[in-house]
Structure formats: structure tokens, C-alpha cells
Design an enzyme around this catalytic site. Structure first.
Site, PDB file in Angstrom:
ATOM      1  N   ASP A  13      -1.707  -3.229  -3.403  1.00 40.61           N
ATOM      2  CA  ASP A  13      -1.290  -1.855  -3.680  1.00 40.61           C
ATOM      3  C   ASP A  13      -1.855  -0.847  -2.673  1.00 40.61           C
ATOM      4  O   ASP A  13      -2.123   0.310  -3.018  1.00 40.61           O
ATOM      5  CB  ASP A  13      -1.682  -1.445  -5.119  1.00 40.61           C
ATOM      6  CG  ASP A  13      -1.106  -2.397  -6.145  1.00 40.61           C
ATOM      7  OD1 ASP A  13      -0.016  -2.934  -5.891  1.00 40.61           O
ATOM      8  OD2 ASP A  13      -1.755  -2.610  -7.183  1.00 40.61           O
ATOM      9  N   LYS A  16       1.767  -1.058   1.216  1.00 42.11           N
ATOM     10  CA  LYS A  16       2.506  -1.911   2.166  1.00 42.11           C
ATOM     11  C   LYS A  16       3.994  -1.557   2.203  1.00 42.11           C
ATOM     12  O   LYS A  16       4.581  -1.456   3.271  1.00 42.11           O
ATOM     13  CB  LYS A  16       2.349  -3.396   1.771  1.00 42.11           C
ATOM     14  CG  LYS A  16       0.899  -3.869   1.824  1.00 42.11           C
ATOM     15  CD  LYS A  16       0.735  -5.290   1.325  1.00 42.11           C
ATOM     16  CE  LYS A  16       0.903  -5.430  -0.177  1.00 42.11           C
ATOM     17  NZ  LYS A  16      -0.116  -4.798  -1.005  1.00 42.11           N
ATOM     18  N   GLY A  40       4.618  -5.360  -6.284  1.00 41.90           N
ATOM     19  CA  GLY A  40       5.425  -4.164  -6.534  1.00 41.90           C
ATOM     20  C   GLY A  40       5.223  -3.262  -5.336  1.00 41.90           C
ATOM     21  O   GLY A  40       4.134  -2.719  -5.155  1.00 41.90           O
ATOM     22  N   HIS A  41       6.227  -3.170  -4.488  1.00 42.23           N
ATOM     23  CA  HIS A  41       6.103  -2.385  -3.254  1.00 42.23           C
ATOM     24  C   HIS A  41       6.949  -1.122  -3.373  1.00 42.23           C
ATOM     25  O   HIS A  41       8.165  -1.195  -3.529  1.00 42.23           O
ATOM     26  CB  HIS A  41       6.543  -3.236  -2.051  1.00 42.23           C
ATOM     27  CG  HIS A  41       5.627  -4.396  -1.782  1.00 42.23           C
ATOM     28  ND1 HIS A  41       5.799  -5.281  -0.759  1.00 42.23           N
ATOM     29  CD2 HIS A  41       4.494  -4.788  -2.423  1.00 42.23           C
ATOM     30  CE1 HIS A  41       4.819  -6.183  -0.786  1.00 42.23           C
ATOM     31  NE2 HIS A  41       4.025  -5.906  -1.788  1.00 42.23           N
ATOM     32  N   GLN A 221       0.321  -8.638  -2.107  1.00 37.26           N
ATOM     33  CA  GLN A 221      -1.062  -8.655  -2.607  1.00 37.26           C
ATOM     34  C   GLN A 221      -2.019  -8.181  -1.498  1.00 37.26           C
ATOM     35  O   GLN A 221      -1.610  -7.398  -0.660  1.00 37.26           O
ATOM     36  CB  GLN A 221      -1.467 -10.036  -3.134  1.00 37.26           C
ATOM     37  CG  GLN A 221      -0.756 -10.456  -4.416  1.00 37.26           C
ATOM     38  CD  GLN A 221       0.658 -10.968  -4.232  1.00 37.26           C
ATOM     39  OE1 GLN A 221       0.887 -11.878  -3.462  1.00 37.26           O
ATOM     40  NE2 GLN A 221       1.604 -10.383  -4.920  1.00 37.26           N
TER      41      GLN A 221
HETATM   42  P1  GDP Z   1       2.000  -1.895  -2.171  1.00 31.93           P
HETATM   43  O1  GDP Z   1       2.005  -2.917  -3.250  1.00 31.93           O
HETATM   44  O2  GDP Z   1       0.933  -2.146  -1.150  1.00 31.93           O
HETATM   45  O3  GDP Z   1       3.344  -1.688  -1.538  1.00 31.93           O
HETATM   46  O4  GDP Z   1       1.592  -0.523  -2.863  1.00 31.93           O
HETATM   47  P2  GDP Z   1       2.191   0.059  -4.246  1.00 31.93           P
HETATM   48  O5  GDP Z   1       3.538   0.558  -3.989  1.00 31.93           O
HETATM   49  O6  GDP Z   1       1.985  -0.900  -5.353  1.00 31.93           O
HETATM   50  O7  GDP Z   1       1.159   1.217  -4.531  1.00 31.93           O
HETATM   51  C1  GDP Z   1       0.950   2.256  -3.631  1.00 31.93           C
HETATM   52  C2  GDP Z   1       1.274   3.580  -4.336  1.00 31.93           C
HETATM   53  O8  GDP Z   1       0.791   4.668  -3.565  1.00 31.93           O
HETATM   54  C3  GDP Z   1       2.757   3.823  -4.501  1.00 31.93           C
HETATM   55  O9  GDP Z   1       2.967   4.580  -5.662  1.00 31.93           O
HETATM   56  C4  GDP Z   1       3.109   4.635  -3.249  1.00 31.93           C
HETATM   57  O10 GDP Z   1       4.243   5.457  -3.451  1.00 31.93           O
HETATM   58  C5  GDP Z   1       1.873   5.465  -3.097  1.00 31.93           C
HETATM   59  N1  GDP Z   1       1.489   5.814  -1.728  1.00 31.93           N
HETATM   60  C6  GDP Z   1       1.634   5.106  -0.576  1.00 31.93           C
HETATM   61  N2  GDP Z   1       1.032   5.741   0.450  1.00 31.93           N
HETATM   62  C7  GDP Z   1       0.495   6.880  -0.061  1.00 31.93           C
HETATM   63  C8  GDP Z   1      -0.288   7.942   0.496  1.00 31.93           C
HETATM   64  O11 GDP Z   1      -0.645   7.970   1.657  1.00 31.93           O
HETATM   65  N3  GDP Z   1      -0.680   8.926  -0.372  1.00 31.93           N
HETATM   66  C9  GDP Z   1      -0.330   8.928  -1.695  1.00 31.93           C
HETATM   67  N4  GDP Z   1      -0.758   9.937  -2.446  1.00 31.93           N
HETATM   68  N5  GDP Z   1       0.405   7.939  -2.238  1.00 31.93           N
HETATM   69  C10 GDP Z   1       0.791   6.930  -1.436  1.00 31.93           C
HETATM   70  P1  IMO Z   2       1.205  -5.999  -4.318  1.00 37.43           P
HETATM   71  O1  IMO Z   2       2.016  -6.816  -3.345  1.00 37.43           O
HETATM   72  C1  IMO Z   2      -2.204  -5.760  -6.979  1.00 37.43           C
HETATM   73  C2  IMO Z   2      -3.340  -9.384  -9.125  1.00 37.43           C
HETATM   74  C3  IMO Z   2      -3.166  -9.399 -10.628  1.00 37.43           C
HETATM   75  C4  IMO Z   2      -4.294 -10.339 -11.020  1.00 37.43           C
HETATM   76  C5  IMO Z   2      -4.274 -11.362  -9.901  1.00 37.43           C
HETATM   77  C6  IMO Z   2      -3.471 -12.620 -10.219  1.00 37.43           C
HETATM   78  O2  IMO Z   2       2.007  -5.001  -5.059  1.00 37.43           O
HETATM   79  O3  IMO Z   2       0.021  -5.415  -3.631  1.00 37.43           O
HETATM   80  P2  IMO Z   2      -0.904 -13.208 -10.493  1.00 37.43           P
HETATM   81  O4  IMO Z   2       0.214 -12.471 -11.167  1.00 37.43           O
HETATM   82  O5  IMO Z   2      -0.709 -13.384  -9.030  1.00 37.43           O
HETATM   83  O6  IMO Z   2      -1.265 -14.463 -11.192  1.00 37.43           O
HETATM   84  O7  IMO Z   2      -2.191 -12.257 -10.687  1.00 37.43           O
HETATM   85  O8  IMO Z   2      -3.706 -10.710  -8.779  1.00 37.43           O
HETATM   86  N1  IMO Z   2      -2.122  -9.055  -8.360  1.00 37.43           N
HETATM   87  C7  IMO Z   2      -1.926  -7.888  -7.731  1.00 37.43           C
HETATM   88  N2  IMO Z   2      -2.677  -6.770  -7.716  1.00 37.43           N
HETATM   89  N3  IMO Z   2      -1.072  -5.810  -6.258  1.00 37.43           N
HETATM   90  C8  IMO Z   2      -0.322  -6.926  -6.240  1.00 37.43           C
HETATM   91  O9  IMO Z   2       0.746  -7.066  -5.430  1.00 37.43           O
HETATM   92  C9  IMO Z   2      -0.717  -8.017  -7.045  1.00 37.43           C
HETATM   93  N4  IMO Z   2      -0.205  -9.242  -7.290  1.00 37.43           N
HETATM   94  C10 IMO Z   2      -1.082  -9.878  -8.088  1.00 37.43           C
HETATM   95  O10 IMO Z   2      -3.323  -8.121 -11.169  1.00 37.43           O
HETATM   96  O11 IMO Z   2      -5.518  -9.673 -10.980  1.00 37.43           O
HETATM   97 MG    MG Z   3       1.953  -2.991  -5.338  1.00 33.26          MG
END
Ligand code: GDP
Ligand code: IMO
Ligand code: MG
Length: 419
Positions: A13, A16, A40-41, A221
Site C-alpha cells: 500500500d 504502487k 488493491g492498487h 504487496q
Molecule cells: P498500492 O497497493 O501500493 O497501490 O497502494 P494503495 O492503493 O493500496 O494505497 C495507497 C493509498 O494512498 C491510495 O488510497 C492512494 O490513492 C493514496 N495515495 C497514493 N499516493 C498518495 C500521496 O502521495 N498522497 C496521498 N495523500 N495519498 C496517496
Molecule cells: P498491495 O499490493 C498490504 C497482507 C495481509 C496479511 C498478509 C498475508 O495492495 O500493496 P494474504 O492475503 O497474502 O494471505 O495476506 O499480507 N497483504 C497486504 N497488505 N497490501 C497488500 O497488497 C497486501 N496483500 C497482502 O494483510 O497481513
Molecule cells: Mg494496496
């Protein structure tokens, strides 16, 4: 051309999805190499927020090839929903290819995941319960069902055979389940997958590289969740690190170019496991609120804490990171003081190495910085960034010895500063 890799250096998170979307115009091909719908991207542009789970984050650029690589595990139900939810944006998906060697998540894999977590009780991993662990277990156990198998006449029998194996295991658990409804959806999802271009993606990706096309591998991840190098057993079940792009796409290490590591300006973690800089106080609560730190896949509140340099240096070492992308520093604008963990105290000794034993209590040692207390979200150039923030960036670069080349100051595509 070389294969560039973009991956998370913390616990996932890091942003990416947003950054892959921003970088896509520079590339010809975007390819996911591991993980599944535990990811979840999030992408934001034109006032719409999209969350992708299986589909690469380059999909909103129809002229770019998007590939789901062999290292990915696919739940046909979730995949179908993702496709359906994107149809309203006039995407044809003619640019989306799926590796025949990617593995399927069966409905029973999800149940096994739930049964395994229930059996662990308080030591549970905090899995997203998407069936990731059991699917990779079947892959390495040589039982898995692969995307290319749907072309075989006996696909249904192979499915039933594996399902029976799972049911036998589930029956040993004190666990109630009902797969009927989910199974019908699953086969609908299989029909959706049938309508896609199923390919030998290792040939495709290597051909693109030979033809001097640029390819970006999109990680899921983060490094601290890697099956080998994360805080085992509180990890996911794939290699999230740079080497995972080699096995997950079939690209040899000597064809790797830039390794871009994404780092949040602080840390978050969903699920269980060690988190040395975690803040169980008002500061952590404030980070969660301002940063909207709730899981993109499960909606769970993310645990929050200060930036952890020993963990970051470890991730940089394991991945051979050549550039850092710093996200979400805008969230820290609310704080008077910003802390960075520079080393750990473990059993009375100061160290900057991660311990083998994940249960050892770690006391983080912090360096404090004066907060910038200015809104960063409208900045478009480096000149507009406050000095205190630039000092924070310089400190990180000096410590980790890798340049920060992109600074993200908000969730929107446009809120990105290239240095
Ligand atoms: P990912 O799994 O690495 O793609 O990240 P996620 O989408 O799960 O979580 C990142 C969250 O931060 C999302 O809600 C994005 O919209 C948000 N986000 C990404 N870059 C920034 C940033 O520079 N500032 C803020 N405030 N939010 C951001
Ligand atoms: P993105 O790509 C954050 C965490 C889960 C748990 C552990 C194992 O959005 O960054 P699993 O479902 O793989 O058996 O869970 O890994 N986890 C993540 N945490 N971002 C993710 O993906 C994750 N995918 C798995 O919360 O701790
Ligand atoms: Mg994510």
C-alpha cells in the site's frame, strides 16, 4: 531494452497503483508478476478513483500492452467483477493478455485460507482471505490448476479432482462451508477469462525486450511481506521482491534495468506481525485519519507508524533499488514534529539489522525533524516544497544512499513531482 521493476519497499500500500499509472506513458508494456487479488492498487484521475486487484495499473492507457504474468494467481470471480466495473470506461481490453501459466484460485482455496486462519487463532496472519496461501501451496505442491488448463477438454474433471482434495482437508477442520453459489460465479468467471488472449507471456515479454520495447514490471504487496525475506510467518505467499519479477515473468536477471522502490513517508501495515515503529496513540490515529489508511481490498484500518530506516535499508539491499519514489509526505503536514527510526534497541543492544526472531521486542531509536506544517498537495515543482521537507528528503537519501527521483504529494495522477 532492459526490464524496469517497480515494487513496494514496506508492508504494501505504498502507492504502487498510482505511480505505475503515472509512469505508464513512458513504457510500452506493463506486467504484473506476482500476488493476486490480495492486492488493491488505487488510481485517481478525472475525479474518479479506481481500485485494481488483478489487472495491471497500465490498463487505462489502451495503447499500452498490459500482461498478467505467470507468477500471478487469479480468482476468476474477482477478475470478472473487475472487468465488469471497468467496462463503463469504454476499455476494450484488447490490450490485456493473461499468461497461461498463471494459477487459478479455486473457491475451495478461499475456504482453506479461512480454515487455516481460524485454526491459528490469536497467531493468525491477518490474511486478506482471498485464498492466496493455499493457491501458492498447490502451485509448489504441483497440484495447481493453471489458466492454460481451461483449453483442455478435461478442465472440469481436473477442477473436481482438486476440489475433492480440498474438501477432504476442509472436513478435517471444524469448519462449515457452502461453495455452491460461489462455484457458479467461478465458472462464469472462467468464461470471462476464456474470452481473453491467453498467452505464453514469457515469450511475449522477452520478444518485446528484444524489439527494444520498454517493459515495466508492477509489484504487489511489499518487501516486508516477501515469503523469504519478510517477517515470516506474517507474510504473503509469493516473492514480492525484485527477483520475483524474474520468476514471475520469465525474464533473466541480466535483462533487469532500473529497480524503483516505493516508500511511504511513514509506515503502514494491515494484518498481524511485527511493526517496530507502530504508533498506538493519537499520532497513529491522526496518520490513519489524514492518510485515509484503510485497506483498499478489505477496508480494514491500517496500522500506522513512523518511517523505519533499518527496514528500508534492508529492502533496498534485497531488491538492488536504484531509485526511490516517496509517497504520502503530504499526510505528515499536520505534525509539529516528524520522527524517523534510525536504529533499533534489541535486548539492550543497538543495531540496524532486522532480527531473525519476529517475536523479539524492538525499541525504535528516533531522530526528530521539525515538521513543515505546510500543505504540499498543490505543489507541482520542487521549488514549491518547504525547506523542512526538502531536508527530510535529503536526510533519507543520505542514509539509504539511493536518490529519491519522484515525490508524490496526493492521490491524483497530477500530484506528482519528478525531481
Ligand atoms: P498500492 O497497493 O501500493 O497501490 O497502494 P494503495 O492503493 O493500496 O494505497 C495507497 C493509498 O494512498 C491510495 O488510497 C492512494 O490513492 C493514496 N495515495 C497514493 N499516493 C498518495 C500521496 O502521495 N498522497 C496521498 N495523500 N495519498 C496517496
Ligand atoms: P498491495 O499490493 C498490504 C497482507 C495481509 C496479511 C498478509 C498475508 O495492495 O500493496 P494474504 O492475503 O497474502 O494471505 O495476506 O499480507 N497483504 C497486504 N497488505 N497490501 C497488500 O497488497 C497486501 N496483500 C497482502 O494483510 O497481513
Ligand atoms: Mg494496496
Amino acid at each position: 531494452m532492459k526490464l524496469d521493476v517497480l515494487l513496494g519497499l514496506q508492508w504494501g500500500d505504498e502507492g504502487k497503483g498510482k505511480i505505475v499509472d503515472v509512469l505508464t506513458p513512458k513504457y510500452d508494456v506493463i506486467a504484473r508478476f506476482q500476488g493476486g487479488p490480495n492486492a488493491g492498487h488505487t488510481l485517481e484521475f478525472n475525479n474518479i478513483k479506481h481500485v485494481l486487484h488483478t489487472i495491471p495499473s497500465g490498463i487505462f492507457h489502451p495503447e499500452k500492452v498490459n500482461i498478467i504474468g505467470n507468477g500471478v494467481v487469479i480468482d476468476p470471480v474477482i477478475f470478472r467483477k473487475e472487468i465488469e466495473s471497468l467496462k463503463k470506461y469504454n476499455l476494450t481490453f484488447s490490450n490485456l493478455y493473461i499468461s497461461k501459466k498463471a494459477h487459478f484460485i479455486l473457491p475451495t482455496h478461499r475456504m482453506l485460507d479461512a480454515a487455516s486462519e481460524a485454526a491459528k487463532g490469536v497467531t493468525k496472519i491477518g490474511s486478506t482471505l482471498k485464498g492466496i496461501g493455499p493457491t501458492y501451496m498447490d502451485k509448489t505442491g504441483r497440484n495447481g490448476l493453471r489458466v492454460g488448463d481451461i483449453l483442455a477438454p478435461d478442465f472440469k474433471q481436473r477442477y473436481e479432482f482438486l476440489k475433492k482434495k480440498h474438501i477432504d482437508i476442509l472436513n478435517q477442520h471444524d469448519f462449515t462451508y457452502d461453495i455452491n453459489e460461489y462455484e457458479a460465479d467461478w465458472f462464469e468467471g472462467i468464461d470471462t477469462i476464456r474470452s481473453f488472449q491467453l498467452v505464453d507471456s514469457e515469450y511475449m515479454v522477452n520478444q518485446f525486450l528484444n524489439d527494444k520495447k520498454s517493459v515495466l514490471a508492477e509489484g504487489a504487496q511489499g518487501t516486508m511481506l516477501d515469503i523469504d525475506f519478510g517477517s515470516y510467518p506474517f507474510v504473503t505467499s509469493s516473492n514480492t521482491i525484485c527477483a520475483g519479477a524474474s520468476t514471475g515473468l520469465g525474464v533473466a536477471p541480466n535483462k533487469f534495468g532500473e529497480v524503483m522502490g516505493i516508500v511511504k513517508a511513514y509506515c503502514t501495515r494491515v494484518g498481524s506481525g511485527p511493526f517496530p515503529t507502530e504508533l498506538n496513540d493519537n499520532t497513529g490515529e491522526e496518520m490513519r485519519k489524514v492518510g485515509n489508511e484503510f485497506g483498499s481490498t478489505t477496508g480494514r484500518p491500517r496500522r500506522c507508524g513512523w518511517l523505519d530506516l533499518p527496514a528500508l535499508k534492508y529492502s533496498i539491499m534485497i531488491n538492488g533499488v536504484t531509485q526511490i519514489i516517496l509517497t504520502k509526505a503530504d499526510v505528515l503536514s499536520v505534525f509539529d514534529t516528524i520522527k524517523v527510526c534510525t536504529s533499533y534497541k534489541i535486548e539492550g543492544k543497538t543495531t540496524d539489522q532486522l532480527p531473525y526472531d519476529v517475536n523479539l521486542p524492538i525499541e525504535p531509536i528516533y531522530k526528530e525533524f521539525k515538521g513543515w506544517k505546510k500543505d504540499l498537495t498543490n505543489a507541482t515543482t520542487l521549488n514549491e516544497l518547504p525547506k523542512e521537507f526538502l531536508d527530510y528528503i535529503s536526510f533519507i537519501e543520505h542514509e539509504v544512499k539511493v536518490p529519491i527521483t519522484i515525490v508524490s504529494v496526493g492521490p491524483n495522477r497530477k500530484q506528482t513531482i519528478i525531481r
